[in-house]
Scaffold this motif. Structure first.
Motif, short mmCIF file in Angstrom:
data_model
loop_
_atom_site.label_atom_id
_atom_site.label_comp_id
_atom_site.label_asym_id
_atom_site.label_seq_id
_atom_site.Cartn_x
_atom_site.Cartn_y
_atom_site.Cartn_z
N LEU A 103 0.83 -1.19 0.00
CA LEU A 103 0.00 0.00 0.00
C LEU A 103 0.88 1.25 0.00
O LEU A 103 1.71 1.45 0.89
N ILE A 104 0.68 2.08 -1.03
CA ILE A 104 1.39 3.37 -1.07
C ILE A 104 0.42 4.44 -0.61
O ILE A 104 -0.73 4.47 -1.06
N THR A 105 0.84 5.27 0.30
CA THR A 105 -0.03 6.37 0.70
C THR A 105 0.83 7.50 1.26
O THR A 105 1.95 7.30 1.72
N HIS A 106 0.27 8.71 1.18
CA HIS A 106 0.95 9.84 1.81
C HIS A 106 0.38 10.12 3.18
O HIS A 106 0.83 11.01 3.88
N LYS A 107 -0.67 9.36 3.56
CA LYS A 107 -1.33 9.63 4.84
C LYS A 107 -0.80 8.67 5.88
O LYS A 107 -1.13 7.49 5.89
N LEU A 108 0.03 9.21 6.75
CA LEU A 108 0.73 8.34 7.69
C LEU A 108 -0.23 7.69 8.67
O LEU A 108 0.04 6.57 9.16
N GLN A 109 -1.35 8.36 8.94
CA GLN A 109 -2.30 7.76 9.85
C GLN A 109 -2.77 6.41 9.29
O GLN A 109 -2.95 5.44 10.04
N GLU A 110 -2.95 6.36 8.02
CA GLU A 110 -3.40 5.11 7.38
C GLU A 110 -2.35 4.02 7.54
O GLU A 110 -2.68 2.86 7.78
N ILE A 111 -1.11 4.42 7.41
CA ILE A 111 -0.02 3.45 7.60
C ILE A 111 -0.12 2.87 9.01
O ILE A 111 -0.06 1.66 9.22
N MET A 112 -0.30 3.78 9.96
CA MET A 112 -0.38 3.34 11.35
C MET A 112 -1.59 2.44 11.55
O MET A 112 -1.53 1.45 12.28
N ASP A 113 -2.70 2.78 10.90
CA ASP A 113 -3.95 2.05 11.12
C ASP A 113 -3.93 0.64 10.57
O ASP A 113 -4.49 -0.28 11.18
N ILE A 114 -3.30 0.44 9.45
CA ILE A 114 -3.57 -0.83 8.77
C ILE A 114 -2.35 -1.68 8.44
O ILE A 114 -2.46 -2.90 8.32
N THR A 115 -1.17 -1.05 8.30
CA THR A 115 -0.07 -1.88 7.81
C THR A 115 0.61 -2.68 8.92
O THR A 115 0.48 -2.36 10.11
N ASP A 116 1.31 -3.72 8.50
CA ASP A 116 2.09 -4.53 9.43
C ASP A 116 3.54 -4.07 9.45
O ASP A 116 4.19 -4.02 10.48
N THR A 117 4.02 -3.79 8.23
CA THR A 117 5.40 -3.32 8.10
C THR A 117 5.40 -2.15 7.15
O THR A 117 4.46 -1.98 6.37
N VAL A 118 6.47 -1.35 7.18
CA VAL A 118 6.50 -0.19 6.30
C VAL A 118 7.93 0.08 5.84
O VAL A 118 8.88 -0.09 6.59
N THR A 119 8.02 0.42 4.55
CA THR A 119 9.31 0.80 3.99
C THR A 119 9.27 2.26 3.61
O THR A 119 8.27 2.73 3.05
N VAL A 120 10.31 2.99 3.92
CA VAL A 120 10.35 4.42 3.61
C VAL A 120 11.40 4.66 2.54
O VAL A 120 12.51 4.14 2.61
N MET A 121 11.00 5.41 1.52
CA MET A 121 11.94 5.71 0.43
C MET A 121 12.20 7.20 0.39
O MET A 121 11.34 8.02 0.71
N ARG A 122 13.42 7.53 -0.01
CA ARG A 122 13.73 8.93 -0.26
C ARG A 122 14.71 8.99 -1.42
O ARG A 122 15.69 8.25 -1.44
N ALA A 123 14.40 9.83 -2.38
CA ALA A 123 15.27 10.05 -3.54
C ALA A 123 15.73 8.73 -4.17
O ALA A 123 16.90 8.54 -4.49
#
Ligand SMILES: Nc1ncnc2c1ncn2[C@@H]1O[C@H](COP(=O)(O)OP(=O)(O)OP(=O)(O)O)[C@@H](O)[C@H]1O
Ligand SMILES: Nc1ncnc2c1ncn2[C@@H]1O[C@H](COP(=O)(O)OP(=O)(O)OP(=O)(O)O)[C@@H](O)[C@H]1O
Ligand SMILES: [Mg+2]
Ligand SMILES: [Mg+2]
Lengths: 508, 323, 310, 360
Positions: A195-215
């Motif tokens: 799941l790609i999203t810009h809304k961090l609350q959603e990440i907190m609400d539903i994901t199990d793991t998260v990857t952060v990308m920059r540049a």
């Protein structure tokens, strides 16, 4: 257990741009995996590689532990990968059923497979509690329902790995919630979701793991349970994000806009707006909250001159807005000259000309104001102004000659907002200013809007994001079914109450 | 001659007989354009297939070989157009116009080279397609009305005429009731959606061009082998553009396009009959002005009845994969 | 020395199945008979006509044959610039004492085929199919109608034109379709004056078993059995004669209108249509022919501004 | 197809040249098959179209007309309108000139007569484009269809008008009378005798001026900006306050006027009378020129000259080579449009690879 998907050292460049550099991470089977990062960080590119749109310059993709060459979307589909794109991939003038069947028709003659497909579709709708009419035509459906159709397509094809690229950008809170319900059902069935999203609350609400990308690089991979929004934001942007932006105390000036009994009926006589009354004062932000499709867009269009009301009037600085009789052709210019700026909701449709350069887009709507000698454009002055604008509003890349279509959505939005802000308006109409925009940019845009308010500009904001409404508004109007169903000051902000009003519970 | 002398029967029969040239081409255009490829090159394909089918039919003295050769050439041109539009992602309008111009020149040059008759092929003579005589024609020939219907309206045409009319429901069926049609329409409307659904846009469009090539060739063959019995330079005389017009007029839908073709045929036939006739009120209209009838009617109908034609959305835009 | 000769066709080109082609045939016959070659060019526009005439004149040609009325102005202009070059203009009249303008009395030849047509017709409905509605074509039509009406006052002439652009000369499908439509309206003899489009007409007549009349050159051989006759317009002779006069030194400037008397136009009777021309038809046509030559019958030329009496 | 990897000189010069060469190569092949010497033929073509001053002068004469029809199509294209009707508009423009001339050529001096003729041409051309423009703007009738129809109608109308009213009594030629000398556009050969007796006239400068005005208006004026916005994104144009209907109608009026002005060169510059079918396809060539020239003034100019050169050189070619009919030139035109206009990036990958190989 084998991870469902593993990226190993994926790199991809477009010309000089390194969209992905040595990206490696794994997605566990049956997990909901979040992918976050600024606009242009390379998320969509990576997913497009997984879905077979692009070929990576280097690196491997492993599915269930096996290296796979995915050369086309057909192959991705065969491997059980499904993707819900940010811009819906639906054929507008076809039915839901045809859209779902497209690509998996079952045989040459449609007739012999249609009934079967329809039954299966209805069964899926029932099972996942998706309320979609298989025989409805796409262009008659709201974005939320179209989103559901995209999901339906993937369920129908029994995708095992589901990629969702910013699926919630255009959804209301309720729609987002029901989408998440479906995703949870998916997860229960052992399917894997990215799941790609810009809304961090959603990440907190539903994901199990998260990857952060920059540049183009992975800058962090964490278990959601062990992180926080602040930490994620920090990783994404490389600095902390300010949640409560400073603003001057609320002291509204004289009325700028007085809307009186505005009505709009479409050509079949259906009422789209009914009896809209409100007043907007200098130096305040009034937000219109509501589920999209309840008349907010139409209201903005009328107030910006793009559309004519069927009845009612609106006074701007004490004088009635000059609505024409039949045809709104040319009217937006008249309104703009009065001092009404407009950041349209659908920026790609209305707000920019994709094939114009960034520079040319910085004066769309103001083309008559920049004449120099002989009544011709003074490109030197325009270029100077544009360079300043790109710098001040941090548009990336700050290249005025690039086609604006090549800019990311967030940066396109910055250009539009910059253009409208620099026009020094008295009234600013802002529709969905941060749709699909990363948190860093949201912060920048919000700062701009607040500065405008503090400078005494009246701002009418339409947003489906209650978070945004809370962050910006001085007063809140709630719309439902083409009517204003309630009004409350910001200090009485109450999600439940607003939710009720948005659902149509009348003025209490 | 007076107004009463207008021969309605003859107008109807003439409409039927003239329709195939436009019909084949318009249906060809329909396939190309519904898949998203603008086909302004119908004219060139008609001309090329007309020449080749006439030349081969004459040389072999067999119309069917002529038709086959016409198909081959028209398909080659259509695929070239496809290669430009689909693979090269070039400008489709330019490609079509280039093909029209090049074929107008090349057919003459080649015809002149081989036959030395001023860009004309020799008369086909027996190598033309024969007309179908329906069973029992002799028996009913003298019965009023029925005889006319059986021998002139329904019978007395070449197989290509029947094929042209049968094509309309067939195209409708393919377009709306088959997998290929579904994919075709999707590619013309939103190729990105088709692609995301696992449909190969390129293959679908190439197939559409192939079909367009085949169908268009019949238009040329009909012109040369059936209607004229020889090839003559520029003999398509704008039929490709008229077919395109009929298609736009018909909103890219088979049945309405069919009506568009019939409309041209009908008003063409009416115009033939009106020439030199004393009409009530207006009197005798000069020939040149009467020739305007089909075109003026088209404009009026377009302006009055069928405002807003909606082209397939992705038409003319090369498909570039990206989200 | 042999004269240097040139011929300039108009936009129709030398294979137009009409007067350009006829001119080409005349020039070719001259070449065959005398062994003297000629230069040939096609001028596709009025501007080009002037350009090519001037170009040929500069090459010091002795005689340039300009085919078609479209070259009228160009000939007039270039002839003035090059008084030593001679010009022969076919189908048009240009001033200048180094220009010989040759026109034809198409109405006279058409009259004859009109007579033949009316006699051969059972329905007394005659068809006329022209290329474009211009005075030249109307002249054919009017002469044809006069001839037909001279046989039977009630004879009816159905007239159609193929089109209005250059394509009208190259549209055999339309030429055939017009003929078919005329046949369906009862016409049983059709006269086609439409260049390449006329080929479709003649062919349709053959298919439907009706009679057709050819034009310009003798087209009887095309479909023996249904070709009633042809109205020959001897552009070939005009070119041939002009070249020959040049060779013999008898060339003269001026304006010549070639009718039946001068052998400029005629009807065609040969083995191909012998069977169709009954003794009665032959007698009547020859009678009319003689009367016209003798001046007893005056066929109206509408180009003089007269209205068509038929 | 990406050209991003190529330097500017490659896309602007090398690719078009390669394409042009390919087209000529195919043409040469056909010429060879016809039994003529391709090298010699190309030599004749180039010599007579550009090297020889008189030929060059004819080339530029034809180009002058093509510039106008090319501009007409280009301008409309910027607004997203595919004006196929330049042929008919130019035809009607000829009628405008003729009416002005018949009315005034006996009375007015040249300095009034020529502007009057131009005005007539522009007016009638605009008029003929107005109806399709209006129907597109107000009724949404597809402009491609209506302009095609208006071409047919124009040729029928002009046939009628010329035959019925304009042919002087007793004349054979399907043309109006010749206009007075005062109506003749001054010829450049009056000042540059080296050009020979050719119809190249001040229309050529008018064409250049038109190109410049077009270039400035389209890319540097707010009107042109709005015009392009309408063509690229109607919604955004509406948002920007453009009166879209008015824009469409005005654009078609100007487009038609430009096409009409194409008749000035042909009639007042060369023949000095109006004749049947005098347009001779210049309107359709305008479409090819607009497309090939990418609606850019320099591109339009170069394409117009290229087509002028083909008209002139091809004419001489068929004159010198009896086996090569004039239709060969039409074929070559088609080839050039195909290679230079439609397959413009044919060699881009090859070229990119070559350049890369060098760098590495
Ligand atoms: N087709 C392309 N051609 C050239 N460059 C591209 C292309 N697609 C992406 N890029 C480049 O790759 C970078 C990454 O783009 P990508 O779409 O992956 O970003 P993203 O993380 O999805 O951004 P957003 O949050 O805005 O969706 C961009 O900065 C862009 O410059
Ligand atoms: N053809 C292209 N060439 C160069 N860059 C491109 C191209 N297409 C897309 N990009 C880049 O891809 C990135 C994402 O583009 P896209 O159009 O998906 O916008 P987006 O960021 O997804 O928009 P939104 O704000 O709606 O999320 C941008 O950074 C853009 O620069
Ligand atoms: Mg993205
Ligand atoms: Mg995005």
């Amino acid at each position: 257990m084998q991870p469902a998907v593993e990226f190993r050292g994926i790199s991809k460049h477009f010309g000089a741009v390194k969209a992905n550099t040595d990206v490696s991470f794994t997605v566990a089977k049956g997990a909901i995996h979040g992918l976050v990062g600024e606009n242009g960080a390379g998320k969509s590119t990576l997913m497009s590689i997984l879905y077979g749109y692009y070929q990576a310059d280097g690196g491997d993709i492993l599915l269930d532990g096996q290296v796979r060459q995915i050369r086309s979307s057909q192959e991705a589909i065969r491997l059980g990968i499904g993707m819900v794109h940010q811009h819906f991939m639906l054929v507008d003038n076809m039915t839901v059923l045809d859209n779902v069947m497209l690509g998996t028709e079952g045989g040459f003659r449609l007739a012999s497979h249609r009934a079967e497909a329809e039954a299966k579709l209805r069964e899926i709708c029932a099972r996942y509690r998706l309320d979609v009419d298989p025989l409805a035509t796409i262009h008659d459906l709201s974005v939320g329902v179209q989103q559901r159709v995209e999901i339906l397509k993937q369920i129908y094809r029994s995708a095992n790995i589901l990629i969702l690229d910013e699926p919630t950008a255009v959804l209301t809170a309720q729609e987002t919630e029901s989408l998440f319900e479906i995703l949870k059902l998916f997860k229960e069935q052992g399917k894997t979701i990215i799941l790609i999203t810009h809304k961090l609350q959603e990440i907190m609400d539903i994901t199990d793991t998260v990857t952060v990308m920059r540049a183009g690089r992975v800058v962090g991979a964490v278990e959601t349970a062990r992180t926080s929004k602040e930490e994620l934001a920090n990783m994404m942007v490389g600095r902390p994000i300010e949640n409560n932006l400073p603003r001057a105390p609320y002291s509204p000036g004289k009325p700028v806009l007085e809307v009186k009994g505005l009505q709009l009926k479409d050509n079949t006589g259906v009422s789209l707006l009914d009896d809209i009354d409100f007043t907007l004062r200098a130096g305040e932000i009034v937000a219109i909250a509501g589920v999209s499709g309840n008349g907010q867009s139409e209201l903005m269009e009328i107030l910006s001159g793009m559309r004519l009301p069927t009845a009612g009037s609106a006074d701007f600085e004490g004088k009635p807005l000059p609505f024409k009789r039949h045809d709104p052709d040319g009217l937006p210019l008249v309104f703009r000259d009065l001092g009404i700026a407009h950041v349209p909701e659908d920026r790609l449709r209305d707000g920019v000309v994709k094939n114009f350069s960034v520079m040319q887009n910085t004066f769309l709507g103001y083309q008559d104001h920049i004449k120099g000698r002989w009544g011709l454009f003074d490109f030197k002055r325009i270029a100077e102004r544009c360079a300043g604008l790109l710098k001040e509003f941090d548009v990336r890349p700050p290249n005025p000659d690039l086609r604006i279509g090549l800019l990311s959505g967030g940066n396109q939005q910055k250009v539009v907002i910059a253009r409208e802000v620099l026009a020094k308006p008295k009234l600013m109409l802002v529709g969905q200013p941060t749709r699909g925009v990363d948190i860093g940019t949201i912060e920048a845009i919000h700062t701009q809007l607040l500065a405008l308010r503090d400078a005494g500009v009246a701002i009418l904001l339409v947003s489906v994001e209650l978070e945004e409404v809370r962050a910006l508004a001085d007063r809140i109007l709630v719309m439902c079914g083409g009517r204003i169903t309630g009004e409350l000051p910001i200090n009485e902000f109450d999600t439940t109450r607003i939710g009720l009003l948005m659902g149509g519970t009348h003025k209490s | 001659m007076t107004f009463e002398d207008l021969h309605l029967g003859s107008i109807v029969v003439s409409t039927v007989r003239n329709a195939p040239v436009l019909l084949f081409a318009a249906m060809a255009g329909l396939f190309a354009e519904r898949s998203g490829v603008i086909d302004i090159g119908l004219e060139g394909k008609i001309l090329a297939s007309a020449f080749v089918s006439a030349a081969v039919a004459f040389t072999t003295q067999n119309p069917w070989y002529g038709i086959l050769a016409g198909i081959a050439v028209s398909v080659v041109i259509a695929l070239l157009q496809g290669a430009i539009a689909i693979t090269q992602k070039g400008n489709q309008l330019v490609a079509g116009i280039a093909i029209n111009i090049a074929m107008s020149g090349l057919t003459f040059v080649v015809a002149q080279y081989f036959f030395q008759q001023g860009g004309r092929t020799p008369d086909l003579g027996e190598a033309r397609l024969g007309e179908v005589v329906l069973p029992g024609s002799a028996a009913v020939a003298d019965v009023p009305v029925l005889g006319w219907i059986w021998t002139q309206l329904l019978g007395g045409h070449t197989v290509l005429v029947y094929a042209a009319f049968a094509l309309v429901p067939l195209v409708h069926w393919v377009l709306y009731h088959t997998r290929f049609g579904l994919r075709l329409r999707a590619c013309g409307e939103n190729p990105h959606a088709a692609d995301a659904a696992g449909v190969s846009v390129e293959r679908t469009r190439y197939l559409a061009m192939l079909i367009a090539g085949v169908l268009c060739s019949f238009s040329g063959a009909y012109l040369a082998i059936v209607q004229s019995g020889f090839f003559l330079r520029d003999m398509s005389a704008g039929a490709g553009y008229l077919a395109l017009t009929a298609m736009v007029f018909g909103n890219w839908r088979p049945f309405y396009t069919f009506l568009g073709c019939l409309m041209f045929g009908f008003f063409g036939a009416v115009q033939i009959q009106l020439e030199g006739v004393d009409l009530p009120v207006v009197g005798r209209i000069p020939g040149a002005l009467i020739q305007m009838v089909p075109y003026v009617v088209t404009v009026i109908v377009l302006a009055g009845l069928m405002a807003k034609s909606v082209a397939p959305k992705a038409i003319g835009v090369p498909f570039v994969k990206s989200r | 020395a042999d004269p240097k000769l040139g011929i300039v066709y108009d936009a129709g080109g030398k294979f137009d199945k009409s007067f350009n082609q006829s001119a080409f045939e005349g020039a070719s016959r001259f070449k065959k008979d005398t062994g003297i070659n000629f230069i040939e060019v096609q001028a596709s526009s009025d501007t080009q006509a002037e350009q090519v005439l001037r170009g040929l004149a500069r090459k010091k040609l002795d005689l340039i044959a300009s085919i078609g009325f479209a070259q009228t102005q160009a000939v007039q202009k270039v002839a003035k610039e090059f008084p030593n070059v001679r010009f022969v203009l076919i189908d048009g009249v240009a001033q200048g004492n180094n220009v010989n303008s040759v026109t034809f009395k198409e109405e006279e030849g058409s009259y004859l085929v009109g007579v033949a047509g009316a006699l051969a017709s059972r329905t007394k409905k005659l068809g006329f199919i022209g290329g474009i509605d211009i005075p030249l074509i109307r002249t054919f039509a009017c002469g044809y109608a006069q001839g037909a009406k001279s046989v039977d006052k009630k004879a009816e002439i159905v007239q159609n034109m193929v089109g209005t652009t250059a394509a009208a000369w190259n549209d055999p499908a339309k030429g055939g379709e017009l003929a078919r439509s005329q046949f369906e309206r009862g016409v049983d003899v059709v006269f086609a004056v439409a260049g390449g489009s006329g080929m479709g007409t003649l062919q349709m007549a053959k298919e439907k078993g009706k009679l057709a009349i050819g034009v310009d050159s003798n087209q009887n051989h095309l479909y023996p059995g249904t070709m009633l006759t042809s109205m020959v317009k001897r552009v070939d002779n005009a070119v041939y004669d002009s070249f020959m006069q040049m060779k013999n030194g008898t060339w003269k400037a001026g304006v010549t209108a070639k009718g039946l008397k001068e052998g400029g136009v005629d009807w065609a009777l040969d083995a191909n249509n012998r069977k169709l021309i009954t003794p009665e038809i032959e007698k009547k046509v020859l009678g009319a022919r003689k009367d016209i030559i003798d001046g007893k019958i005056k066929v109206i030329d509408i180009r003089t501004g007269a209205a068509c009496p038929a | 197809m990406t050209t991003n990897d190529l330097p500017r000189w490659a896309t602007a010069v090398a690719l078009p040249l390669l394409n042009l060469l390919s087209a000529l190569l195919v043409a040469a092949l056909v010429i060879h098959l016809l039994g003529e010497d391709p090298v010699e033929s190309m030599h004749i073509l180039i010599n007579s179209a550009v090297v020889n001053p008189e030929g060059l002068s004819y080339t530029l004469f034809y180009a002058s007309t093509f510039v106008f029809t090319g501009l007409a199509v280009s301008l409309a294209m910027h607004a997203g309108l595919f004006n196929i009707g330049a042929e008919g508009q130019m035809y009607l423009g000829g009628l405008g000139i003729t009416i002005a001339m018949l009315a005034f050529d006996a009375t007015l001096p040249w300095y009034l007569l020529i502007p009057a003729g131009m005005l007539g041409a522009a007016l009638f051309g605009a008029l003929w484009a107005f109806v399709p423009g209006y129907l597109q703007a107000k009724r949404g009738s597809h402009i491609v269809v209506t302009t095609i129809m208006f071409n047919y109608i124009a040729s029928q109308l002009m046939n009628f008008v010329i035959v019925k009213f304009l042919i002087p009594a007793g004349e054979q030629n399907t043309a109006s009378r010749v206009f007075s000398q005062a109506a003749e556009m001054p010829r450049l050969s009056d000042w540059f005798p080296v050009l020979g007796d050719t119809p190249l006239n001040v229309s050529f400068f008018l064409a250049i001026i038109a190109l410049v005005i077009y270039g400035v208006m389209v890319s540097r004026s707010s009107w042109g900006y709005k015009l392009r916005a309408v063509g690229l994104n109607k919604h955004a144009a509406h948002y920007a306050g453009v009166k879209i209907s008015a824009m469409i109608v005005v654009t078609m009026l100007i487009s038609g006027a430009l096409a009409g002005l194409g008749a000035v060169n042909s009639i007042m510059g060369s023949t000095h009378y109006l004749s049947l079918n005098f347009v001779g396809g210049a309107g359709f060539i305008g479409i090819a020129i607009a497309l090939m020239g990418r609606q850019h003034p320099v591109g339009i100019f170069l394409s117009a000259v290229l087509f002028g050169a083909l008209t002139q050189g091809g004419f001489d070619l068929s004159l010198e080579k009896p086996n090569i009919p004039p239709e060969m030139v039409i074929f070559i035109q088609g080839l050039i449009i195909l290679f230079c206009g439609a397959m413009e990036y044919l060699y881009a990958p090859v070229l990119a690879k070559l350049l890369k190989g060098k760098q590495a």
